[in-house]
Design a protein around this motif. Structure first.
Motif: not given
Length: 502
Positions: A65-81
């Motif tokens: 648990g030493m990473r933030s979910w902020l950037l992965p959460a932002l990357l989900t949008l282009p990844m979903a596309l």
């Protein structure tokens, strides 16, 4: 048309052309195979893939648990596309990289704006350099925290150093700096240096400055609230990842196991990458730092702070690299402005020199090594994604997961197994290749290293081999037929990583 008239026509509205040039170069880079560092995959793309699909590789950083979910959460949008565009093709990896490249256009805008405060030529040259310089293009599309943070800090510098900052701009700058710190907490001292040097001479802490300081802090708190909300939404305690990061890497010294370098290592790397061009770059910084002293302070603090940390990687000081490039470009534009005769020819020569330098330095050994990282693994996984018959993939020592672009680059639900040396569950004293042959029912594709450390079982054919250059080479082997009991296997990659502490 005279040279002067032609030059004025080019420089009349340069920003759209600079942004277009930068976008084209980043779009090309986004679709190139490879990745700069395993973190680009396993700290950001794989967590985004887990948020999107529920499946993905979990490394030790995420387990503690030493990473933030902020950037992965932002990357989900282009990844979903990217996933929506089809099972085959590079889209789920390439589109997040393309999104990072789009975000990096803020650096080009910032460089152009800061330069234009000195002269139109300075703005054009600074924008041109950040649009085309090889490090800006290469790192601009990497799914890493440092490029994301840099893309936020530079426009914040523009807002904070305006002649008359407004409360709205101060709030926006505060949000951008907080975002940068959430991306990479190590940039917090750099953000503080930017604010203090930008505002201290004019505003200090007087009564007239209080609304601006309040807006700056308010913008930062708003972004922090967004970060906390993402933490809560993903089941984590807000900002506990920062505390755990410090506990693991600084108190526990875990980062040191990945290598420790001397304090001047960043200077050494810059000299190795920029070679003789480091001298004119330094001259330009000396001539141009007065255009934005706060940006120089940001670069110096970034390098200084990271020099004190034992574990060093070139990407950690990307913010400083971009800041120094901008200041140097502005400085050289100022030097050329002082040439009174044949000024336009000198200016054109200056642009040609910067363009040639960026292109030639990209061919240097260290720059080439960065560019070739992950290329064999990306090509092998692209072949696997294009193959609908793949039902399970086994990595065999020394084909490491760190050399491969993760489950995000495979078809959704494709299991990954790994047979690693010294894994007692997997080997029982046998070599990884022998252990893999005993349990091959769970997969029908094997990825092994070049040179080969073992022999594939009977029935496997060689599909392709990507030979080693400056990085490890990989081969892909395939057998016909389905897979059985894959998801119950103790050799699935996440189980092996947890077992081995990777």
């Amino acid at each position: 048309m005279s040279a002067t008239a032609y030059w004025h026509r080019i420089t009349a509205r340069p920003l759209p052309w600079l942004l277009l040039l930068a976008a084209i170069l980043r779009a090309i880079a986004a679709f190139q195979p490879g990745f700069h560092h395993p973190d680009a995959i396993y700290q950001y793309l794989e967590p985004a893939h887990r948020l999107l699909t529920g499946d993905g590789v979990v490394t030790w950083e995420w387990r503690v648990g030493m990473r933030s979910w902020l950037l992965p959460a932002l990357l989900t949008l282009p990844m979903a596309l990217g996933e929506a565009l089809g099972q085959a093709g590079p889209w789920p990896v390439a589109l997040p990289r393309l999104a990072m490249g789009a975000a990096s256009l803020s650096i080009v805008w910032s460089a152009w704006t800061l330069g234009c405060r000195r002269s139109p030529t300075a703005g054009l040259l600074a924008g041109f350099v950040t649009a085309t310089w090889f490090e800006c293009v290469y790192f601009g599309v990497q799914t890493l925290a440092e490029p994301a943070a840099t893309a936020a800090v530079l426009p914040a510098a523009v807002l904070l150093t305006a002649v008359r900052p407004t409360r709205r701009n101060a709030a926006l700058a505060g949000g951008l700096l907080a975002f940068a710190v959430l991306m990479r907490p190590h940039y917090a001292p750099s953000a503080a240096a930017l604010v203090l040097v930008a505002w201290w001479p004019r505003f200090r802490f007087g009564r007239d400055a209080l609304p601006l300081w309040a807006a700056l802090i308010g913008g930062g708190l708003a972004m922090a609230a967004i970060g906390a909300g993402i933490d809560i939404a993903t089941g984590a305690t807000p900002f506990a990842w920062i505390v755990e990061n410090v506990r693991q890497n600084i108190v526990g010294g875990v980062a040191a196991r990945y290598g420790v370098a001397p304090p001047l290592q960043y200077v050494t790397w810059l000299m190795q990458v920029w070679i003789v061009w480091a001298i004119p770059l330094g001259i330009g910084v000396y001539a141009g730092w007065r255009a934005c002293p706060a940006l120089l302070a940001t670069a110096v603090v970034t390098i200084g702070v990271h020099s004190l940390i034992g574990h060093k990687e070139y990407r950690f000081v990307y913010l400083a690299i971009v800041a120094l490039l901008i200041l140097s470009a502005i400085g050289w534009a100022e030097l050329v402005r002082r040439v009174r005769e044949r000024r336009n020819i000198a200016t054109i020569a200056l642009f040609v020199a910067w363009g040639l330098a960026g292109s030639l330095l990209a061919l240097g050994p260290l720059a080439r090594a960065h560019r070739e990282e992950g290329v064999p693994g990306s090509k092998v996984f692209a072949a696997l994604r294009a193959d609908p018959a793949t039902c399970g993939v086994a990595l065999v020592h020394g084909a490491s997961y760190a050399d491969l672009p993760g489950s995000a680059a495979l078809r959704r639900g494709t299991p990954l197994a790994m047979f690693w040396i010294d894994d007692p569950v997997a080997t029982h004293g046998a070599s990884p290749w022998v252990a893999m042959a005993r349990h091959q029912a769970g997969f029908n594709r094997i990825v092994g290293s070049v040179p080969r450390t073992g022999t594939p079982p009977p029935g496997y054919r060689t599909v392709m081999c990507e030979d080693a250059t400056t990085v490890i080479g990989l081969c892909l082997y395939a057998r016909p037929g389905p897979c059985a009991d894959t998801h119950a296997s103790p050799f699935l990659l996440n189980r092996v990583l947890a077992r081995r502490g990777f």
